[in-house]
Design a protein around this motif. Structure first.
Motif: not given
Length: 216
Positions: A74-78, A102-107, A165-166
């Motif tokens: 919902l908010a680009h969760d890392f 779109r999502w943060n793929r770094r992890g 998260e959160g």
């Protein structure tokens, strides 16, 4: 085809994987000529050294476990990247991102290349897919009324759904769950990181359906 490396985090590339394959090269169409020539510094298990990504995915598809992992975005969760990496480690059938595409793929440390990562616009769309497949959705969150994961009999075929998260599972996500489970906690913190909760839940599935099965 270029085959970029995916070394372990914080590790020098020279210390990861293997170098160029000695000649003559094996006659195996699963192998990548570029990796054979330059070495394979990816974060893969030894049996997949020098294999193409496509060959690895095809091989994993023959042994994938029948659980899926879904997480609200919902908010680009890392944390999604961490969940994806763990799902790869346990060879989940798929990861399903609910909400933002779109999502943060770094992890993920490029482990998403070896998984089937799908997208659903919202919890209702995820529920429709799960219903069509005949798979129950099990929410994982420490909500009032949640059943302890440690005593819950996880279905063999299921979707493990995690919230942001959160904030945890949204109201819409809770409404599509056939059951909600929580991870037992004994300290002062109200909740654990969603990436950690996902790892615990996936390992609980492995304990129940892989290690606790009687020998054939």
């Amino acid at each position: 085809m270029d085959t970029p490396a995916d070394p372990e985090p914080d590790s020098p590339a020279a210390e990861v994987g293997v170098g160029p394959h000695p000649l003559p090269w094996p006659d195996d169409d699963r192998l990548d000529p570029q990796l054979l020539r330059d070495g394979d510094r990816r974060n893969v298990v030894d049996r997949y050294r020098y294999w193409t990504v496509e060959a690895i995915v095809a091989d994993l598809d023959t042994t994938r476990h029948p659980f899926h992992v879904a997480i609200e975005n919902l908010a680009h969760d890392f944390n999604i990247g961490s969940v994806v990496r763990t799902a790869n480690a346990f060879n989940a059938s798929s990861v399903r991102v609910v909400g933002r595409k779109r999502w943060n793929r770094r992890g993920a440390m490029v482990t998403d290349r070896y998984l089937h990562v799908e997208h659903h616009d919202d919890a209702a769309a995820l529920a429709a897919w799960a219903a069509a497949a005949g798979i129950p959705v099990v929410g994982v969150d420490n909500l009032p009324g949640s059943v302890p994961l440690e005593t819950f009999d996880l279905p063999r075929e299921c979707v493990l759904l995690f919230g942001q998260e959160g904030t945890g599972l949204s109201d819409a996500a809770r409404s599509v769950c056939t059951a909600t489970v929580s991870v037992a906690q004994y300290g002062s913190t109200r909740s654990i990181n969603v990436g950690a909760a996902a790892a615990v839940a996936m390992h609980a599935w492995i304990r129940r359906h892989v290690f606790d099965q009687p020998p054939a």
